[in-house]
Design a protein around this motif. Structure first.
Motif, short mmCIF file in Angstrom:
data_model
loop_
_atom_site.label_atom_id
_atom_site.label_comp_id
_atom_site.label_asym_id
_atom_site.label_seq_id
_atom_site.Cartn_x
_atom_site.Cartn_y
_atom_site.Cartn_z
N CYS A 182 0.86 -1.19 0.00
CA CYS A 182 0.00 0.00 0.00
C CYS A 182 0.89 1.24 0.00
O CYS A 182 0.59 2.25 -0.64
CB CYS A 182 -0.88 -0.03 1.24
SG CYS A 182 -2.07 1.28 1.31
N ILE A 183 1.99 1.15 0.73
CA ILE A 183 2.91 2.28 0.80
C ILE A 183 3.45 2.63 -0.58
O ILE A 183 3.53 3.80 -0.94
CB ILE A 183 4.06 1.94 1.80
CG1 ILE A 183 3.57 2.19 3.23
CG2 ILE A 183 5.33 2.69 1.54
CD1 ILE A 183 3.19 3.62 3.49
N ASN A 257 -5.14 5.64 11.09
CA ASN A 257 -4.01 5.27 11.96
C ASN A 257 -3.34 6.57 12.39
O ASN A 257 -2.89 7.32 11.52
CB ASN A 257 -3.04 4.40 11.17
CG ASN A 257 -1.83 3.96 11.96
OD1 ASN A 257 -1.66 4.33 13.11
ND2 ASN A 257 -0.98 3.17 11.34
N ASP A 285 -6.64 5.72 1.31
CA ASP A 285 -6.03 4.47 1.78
C ASP A 285 -7.13 3.62 2.40
O ASP A 285 -7.70 3.98 3.43
CB ASP A 285 -4.94 4.84 2.81
CG ASP A 285 -4.19 3.63 3.35
OD1 ASP A 285 -4.73 2.51 3.27
OD2 ASP A 285 -3.08 3.81 3.89
N TYR A 288 -7.65 -0.57 5.87
CA TYR A 288 -8.35 -1.09 7.05
C TYR A 288 -9.85 -1.27 6.85
O TYR A 288 -10.54 -1.66 7.79
CB TYR A 288 -8.13 -0.13 8.24
CG TYR A 288 -6.70 -0.09 8.74
CD1 TYR A 288 -6.13 -1.19 9.37
CD2 TYR A 288 -5.93 1.06 8.62
CE1 TYR A 288 -4.83 -1.15 9.84
CE2 TYR A 288 -4.62 1.11 9.08
CZ TYR A 288 -4.08 0.00 9.69
OH TYR A 288 -2.80 0.03 10.16
N SER A 315 -4.04 -2.71 0.37
CA SER A 315 -3.19 -3.91 0.40
C SER A 315 -3.85 -4.90 1.35
O SER A 315 -4.91 -4.61 1.92
CB SER A 315 -1.76 -3.59 0.84
OG SER A 315 -1.65 -3.63 2.24
N SER A 317 -2.08 -6.41 3.90
CA SER A 317 -1.12 -6.60 4.99
C SER A 317 -1.80 -6.78 6.34
O SER A 317 -1.22 -7.37 7.25
CB SER A 317 -0.21 -5.38 5.12
OG SER A 317 0.54 -5.22 3.96
N LYS A 318 -3.00 -6.21 6.51
CA LYS A 318 -3.64 -6.28 7.83
C LYS A 318 -4.78 -7.28 7.85
O LYS A 318 -5.41 -7.47 8.90
CB LYS A 318 -4.20 -4.90 8.22
CG LYS A 318 -3.29 -3.73 7.92
CD LYS A 318 -2.07 -3.69 8.80
CE LYS A 318 -1.15 -2.55 8.39
NZ LYS A 318 -0.01 -2.38 9.23
N ARG A 325 3.39 -8.99 0.69
CA ARG A 325 3.88 -7.71 0.13
C ARG A 325 3.23 -7.41 -1.21
O ARG A 325 3.91 -7.29 -2.24
CB ARG A 325 5.43 -7.70 -0.02
CG ARG A 325 6.23 -7.90 1.22
CD ARG A 325 5.75 -7.12 2.43
NE ARG A 325 5.78 -5.67 2.30
CZ ARG A 325 4.83 -4.88 2.80
NH1 ARG A 325 3.78 -5.38 3.42
NH2 ARG A 325 4.93 -3.59 2.69
C1 LIG Z 1 -2.73 3.64 7.13
C2 LIG Z 1 -1.69 2.68 6.66
N1 LIG Z 1 -1.38 2.61 5.36
C3 LIG Z 1 -0.43 1.76 4.90
C4 LIG Z 1 0.27 0.93 5.78
C5 LIG Z 1 1.30 0.00 5.22
O1 LIG Z 1 0.71 -0.95 4.37
P1 LIG Z 1 1.63 -1.94 3.50
O2 LIG Z 1 2.15 -2.99 4.43
O3 LIG Z 1 0.74 -2.53 2.48
O4 LIG Z 1 2.67 -1.10 2.90
C6 LIG Z 1 -0.02 0.97 7.14
C7 LIG Z 1 0.69 0.11 8.09
O5 LIG Z 1 0.67 0.26 9.28
C8 LIG Z 1 -1.02 1.86 7.60
O6 LIG Z 1 -1.34 1.95 8.89
#
Ligand SMILES: Cc1ncc(COP(=O)(O)O)c(C=O)c1O
Length: 483
Positions: A182-183, A257, A285, A288, A315, A317-318, A325
């Motif tokens: 996501c980053i 976050n 984003d 979540y 993404s 990831s959570k 990745r």
């Molecule tokens: C709001 C937010 N965006 C993106 C990320 C990172 O996501 P990714 O692991 O897909 O890069 C996080 C991770 O804590 C997050 O809190």
């Protein structure tokens, strides 16, 4: 279709937990006996017992000797954090090494960590992930030795478009780009829209990773007042649009976050209209969204976008597996330039991983795995809020997020969370001090606690200990504590 993968007792416990949280089952209310529960739901006595045990562990119900089961009294409520009041001027981001250190220590097995914002491996359906990986490798034997090119495997782009339907968005798979996180997706969006020195509006406090990207791209952060439950103030954002040149808004409308705030649905519609009117890009984003306990809040701002001003990034990831990745983006009117930047910057991802992801998103079981994750972390968050209420200093405020695993704790003004961080480190406990979440020196009396990671008996003890250390710091001068 999904239900058989979740054990029967968990399905029952999950239904009851949701009724308790929604207030349908009232706090203090008497519950059916085990036998009655089994009869009402057509399950065995042992399933009913297991469901009650799970709810007891989650502190949602309590057994009273010779009286039966009752819905637990609500944990003592602490007030929520105050609405933030950031500067109205934008500023360049200059981060110190604090965030890097917190993230590194959060992975260190020698520390009890509340520093990271990610569920621990045991909360994911690891078998499902492993099976999907194995299937992808076995079925597409040549792929690991073939150069991947383009915006991502068609199967993955289709699966993401299908996933986005659950967020209320109809996306064209040809416009979806698969990224390595996501980053990366967010970074690509900012590069497509902004040039160094441009102003990007964000929630306040905001995700530390966003500040890192702004710093690396030499962009200015404009923090917007944010409500701990309802998210970014659109009135303040409107004022910012009228008084300065904002190039993009970078926001997490669902479970931001570190606040865990969720923008109300009518405000999502309003935001989409504002962006179109002012011709500003919104980088949304949605990482979540699937963790929201409120179904309507899973709906993305993108679903209200009629002009292509919303760039949606996500993404898994959570929710599925951070180790995959893989992320994704649909960049609206900036799609072509984003695809070009992506091709030049990092090329394509590992194709078999993308196929495993497509499998995970489309096979039966994803709904069950998510419900299990949501129920487990909700119980964890309840427990942590209770412990904070019991053991943190008087005057503490804490967020009450409708999903996710992050708590934002506002301690009395006199508390310096840098000192609390050091005092915790000395006892091998990691917390994330509030200053990490702003480009300006604020939130010094705040901490973010991630409670989704590994969880054993030492974690509740450590939370109490953080509270005790905070009390000690408030009472004694700093050099006394160091002595
Ligand atoms: C709001 C937010 N965006 C993106 C990320 C990172 O996501 P990714 O692991 O897909 O890069 C996080 C991770 O804590 C997050 O809190």
């Amino acid at each position: 279709m999904d239900a058989p993968l979740l054990p029967l007792y968990m399905q029952l416990a999950d239904r009851m937990a949701r009724s308790i949280r929604a207030g349908t089952l009232k706090r203090g209310e008497r519950l059916p006996s085990v036998r009655e529960l089994a009869g009402q739901h057509g399950v065995s006595l042992s399933t009913a017992v297991q469901a009650y045990r799970w709810l007891e562990d989650a502190r949602l119900i309590e057994a009273r000797p010779r009286s039966g089961y009752f819905v637990a009294a609500r944990p003592p409520r602490l007030p929520e954090p105050r609405v933030s009041r950031p500067d109205t001027a934008s500023r360049m981001v200059q981060l110190d090494q604090l965030g890097v250190q917190v993230m590194a220590l959060s992975q260190d097995p020698g520390f009890i960590s509340f520093g990271a914002a990610c569920p621990g491996p045991e909360l994911f359906d690891q078998d499902r992930v492993r099976r999907a990986m194995a299937r992808a490798v076995m079925r597409h034997r040549e792929l690991l030795c073939t150069y991947p090119i383009g915006p991502g495997m068609e199967e993955a782009r289709r699966a993401v478009a299908r996933h986005a339907l659950g967020l209320g968005c109809v996306l064209d798979p040809d416009e979806v780009v698969i990224t390595n996180s996501c980053i990366e997706a967010i970074s690509l969006c900012l590069r497509a829209v902004c040039k160094p020195g441009d102003v990007v509006a964000l929630e306040s406090p905001t995700y530390y990773g966003f500040l890192e990207i702004l710093q690396s791209l030499h962009l200015r952060a404009l923090e917007i007042p944010t409500h701990p439950r309802h998210g970014m103030s659109l009135d303040a954002l409107q004022l910012a649009f009228e008084t300065q040149q904002v190039k993009a808004v970078l926001t997490v409308p669902t479970l931001s976050n570190p606040l865990g705030a969720c923008l109300p649905v009518p405000e999502r519609r309003r935001l989409a209209a504002m962006l179109a009117r002012h011709d500003v890009a919104l980088i949304e984003d949605v990482l979540y969204n699937d963790l929201s306990e409120q179904e309507d809040k899973r709906r993305a701002v993108k679903s209200f976008d009629t002009t292509g001003h919303v760039m949606i990034c996500g993404s898994f990831s959570k929710t599925i597996a951070p180790g995959l990745r893989l992320g994704w983006v649909e960049a609206g009117r900036w799609g072509r330039v984003l695809r070009q930047t992506k091709a030049v910057q990092s090329g394509a991802q590992t194709s078999v991983l993308e196929l495993a992801l497509a499998d995970l998103l489309t096979q039966a079981g994803s709904g069950a795995a998510l419900r299990h994750l949501r129920a487990t972390i909700a119980a964890r968050v309840d427990e942590a809020r209770q412990l904070i209420a019991e053991s943190f200093p008087k005057g503490t405020r804490v967020s009450d997020p409708a999903g996710g695993f992050i708590l934002w704790v506002e301690l009395p003004e006199a508390l310096d969370s840098a000192q609390l961080y050091e005092a915790c480190l000395a006892e091998h406990i990691v917390i994330a001090p509030g200053m990490m979440f702003s480009a300006s020196p604020r939130f010094r009396n705040c901490v973010r606690l991630g409670v989704g990671g590994k969880w054993g008996p030492e974690h509740p003890r450590a939370l109490r200990r953080i509270g005790a250390l905070a009390k000690q710091l408030l009472m004694s001068p700093p050099d006394e504590l160091a002595a």
